[in-house]
Design an enzyme around this catalytic site. Structure first.
Site, PDB file in Angstrom:
ATOM      1  N   VAL A  16      53.708  34.779   4.509  1.00 62.57           N
ATOM      2  CA  VAL A  16      54.162  34.672   6.068  1.00 62.57           C
ATOM      3  C   VAL A  16      55.609  35.447   5.978  1.00 62.57           C
ATOM      4  O   VAL A  16      55.821  36.234   6.871  1.00 62.57           O
ATOM      5  CB  VAL A  16      53.929  33.786   7.151  1.00 62.57           C
ATOM      6  CG1 VAL A  16      54.845  34.360   8.568  1.00 62.57           C
ATOM      7  CG2 VAL A  16      52.120  33.549   7.406  1.00 62.57           C
ATOM      8  N   ASP A  34      63.154  29.690  -0.231  1.00 61.73           N
ATOM      9  CA  ASP A  34      62.045  28.583  -0.578  1.00 61.73           C
ATOM     10  C   ASP A  34      62.567  26.558  -1.248  1.00 61.73           C
ATOM     11  O   ASP A  34      63.425  27.696  -2.207  1.00 61.73           O
ATOM     12  CB  ASP A  34      61.310  29.543  -0.756  1.00 61.73           C
ATOM     13  CG  ASP A  34      59.304  28.664  -1.163  1.00 61.73           C
ATOM     14  OD1 ASP A  34      58.960  29.516  -0.600  1.00 61.73           O
ATOM     15  OD2 ASP A  34      59.340  27.868  -2.059  1.00 61.73           O
ATOM     16  N   CYS A 260      44.554  29.426   8.102  1.00 59.40           N
ATOM     17  CA  CYS A 260      44.161  29.820   9.631  1.00 59.40           C
ATOM     18  C   CYS A 260      42.945  29.261  10.240  1.00 59.40           C
ATOM     19  O   CYS A 260      42.639  28.549  10.644  1.00 59.40           O
ATOM     20  CB  CYS A 260      44.354  31.602  10.047  1.00 59.40           C
ATOM     21  SG  CYS A 260      45.654  31.758   9.100  1.00 59.40           S
ATOM     22  N   ARG A 331      44.275  28.379  -0.685  1.00 57.13           N
ATOM     23  CA  ARG A 331      44.834  27.676   0.156  1.00 57.13           C
ATOM     24  C   ARG A 331      42.688  26.861   1.123  1.00 57.13           C
ATOM     25  O   ARG A 331      42.144  27.464   1.917  1.00 57.13           O
ATOM     26  CB  ARG A 331      45.488  27.231   1.475  1.00 57.13           C
ATOM     27  CG  ARG A 331      46.918  27.233   0.506  1.00 57.13           C
ATOM     28  CD  ARG A 331      47.695  27.776   1.002  1.00 57.13           C
ATOM     29  NE  ARG A 331      48.048  29.074   1.480  1.00 57.13           N
ATOM     30  CZ  ARG A 331      48.664  29.579   2.853  1.00 57.13           C
ATOM     31  NH1 ARG A 331      49.388  29.081   2.937  1.00 57.13           N
ATOM     32  NH2 ARG A 331      48.838  31.002   2.721  1.00 57.13           N
TER      33      ARG A 331
END
Length: 425
Positions: A16, A34, A260, A331
């Site tokens: 993202v 990051d 998600c 993930r």
């Protein structure tokens, strides 16, 4: 704050944050932050391991610089937080990455700054969970000294047709003036336009139901696939027939993982239960989808048994490990459920995925994928788990060269002709 005065920090440079930082840098001075030094080093060299941003695009972003030092974002006045919001082992929301990012930003906040959250959360998380952290770390008052916004991410990893600027952006702010600013900020770089929500909570709720709606619909089709299998009816044939009607929704069965669809419904159910509502349909959908990996393993075991092929001592080849096609993201992949279930029967499971970083697979999943597709013809079964374009292009015949002459091929994704596989979801 005037739009032209915006100096943006994007906090979190994953699927993202990185595309968003690149998009903002076309208009504003932007810092990509990051916490992983290795990630920053790679990005400075033009390498994005998520494959969302190409080398040329990265190196051409002249107004974008990368850092892992929090002090380097202190001169910014707009902070966009794009960190993951996972669930824990008990399927409860894990806000720690979000709260850690909020602490980092809170320590560098100055009067008049705006903090925008993009991470998917339950309604109320921004103002109830994150804002108190910002206030505690900065010593400032919310909506007097600093302001917040929310604009939920809509990135679809691996999708080259719908990039960040091509997807309508929902926006919201903590005051009418903040909402105006946040909307104008995104409108300046999102060519598809924006939709201004009436409040941050509305925007949070809109995001979390996008994926919950898909989850429930896929669960319905998964349940239908289980039913049709028992009836001896091909699910894909049924869906094609039903799809001839203009308003039939084209959902397909499969393993539902990722950061998600397989996660967001638990954020909504957590909040629902906190206010005394038991979300029956949402949780029912989650139970069905969470069980599909075990269902696939059971179906493959049945196929092996019907052909008198070994189960406990059998060799099974799983094609694909990522949570979706043409994407390296591991993930919450539910392919691992099928692998673990097969291993529990004593089967030797080999894995091949051309999109996966082997080191990441070993570190995060304890699995060691094969570097190339075998051609030794010694596997008792093959499972097409992820519809990567490489598997589509090579066709079923190439896969069958990995299998014994009587070996079975199970196609979860329906990418091969029905007469070339022994089973499919």
């Amino acid at each position: 704050m005037k739009l032209d005065d915006a100096r943006i920090a994007t906090v979190g440079l994953g699927y993202v944050g990185l595309p968003l930082a690149v998009a903002f840098s076309r208009r504003f001075d932007t810092v990509g932050f990051d916490i992983k030094p290795s990630r920053i080093k790679a990005l400075r060299e033009g390498v994005d391991h998520t494959r969302e941003v190409g080398r040329e695009e990265l190196l051409a972003a002249e107004r974008l610089r990368f850092t892992h030092e929090a002090a380097d974002i202190a001169a910014c006045n707009v902070y966009v937080i794009t960190v993951p919001t996972p669930i824990d082992a008990y399927r409860r929301p894990d806000l720690e990455p979000l709260l850690t990012a909020s602490r980092t930003v809170g320590r560098v906040l100055s009067p008049g700054d705006v903090v925008i959250y993009e991470s998917t959360v339950y309604p109320g998380a921004t103002e109830d969970d994150c804002v108190p952290v910002l206030e505690a770390e900065s010593g400032m008052r919310f909506n007097r000294d600093f302001f917040c916004g929310y604009s939920p991410e809509r990135i679809n990893p691996g999708d080259r047709e719908h990039r960040v600027a091509d997807i309508v952006k929902v926006t919201a702010g903590s005051t009418p003036q903040a909402a105006d600013f946040v909307d104008a900020l995104y409108a300046s770089v999102i060519t598809a336009g924006t939709h201004r929500a009436e409040s941050i909570r509305v925007a949070e709720a809109a995001k979390v139901i996008e994926n919950t709606q898909r989850d429930v619909n896929i669960a319905l089709v998964n349940e239908l696939a289980i039913l049709f299998n028992r009836l001896g009816i091909d699910t894909e044939a049924v869906l094609q027939a039903a799809g001839s009607k203009w308003n039939f929704l084209p959902f397909r069965p499969g393993l539902v993982g990722g950061h998600c669809i397989g996660v967001d419904p638990y954020y909504l159910t957590h909040k629902a239960q906190a206010v005394g509502h038991h979300p029956e349909m949402i949780l029912a959908g989650r139970r069905i989808n969470d069980g599909m990996g075990h269902y696939v393993a059971a179906e493959v075991i049945k196929l092996l048994a019907t052909r008198n092929l070994p189960i406990g001592a059998g060799r099974i080849l799983v094609l694909g490990l990522t949570f979706k096609e043409n994407c390296p993201d591991l993930r919450n992949t539910r392919v691992v459920d099928t692998i673990r279930e097969l291993q529990s029967y004593g089967a030797q499971v080999d894995i091949h995925d051309p999109w996966v970083d082997p080191a990441e697979a070993r570190e995060t999943l304890g699995l060691d994928p094969l570097p190339t597709l075998p051609e030794d013809g010694t596997h008792d079964a093959g499972i097409l788990a992820v519809a990567h374009r490489e598997f589509r292009e090579m066709g079923a015949e190439r896969i069958r060269r990995c299998l014994k002459p009587r070996g079975v091929l199970y196609d979860i994704k329906h990418i091969y002709p029905r007469d070339r596989v022994e089973g499919r979801l």
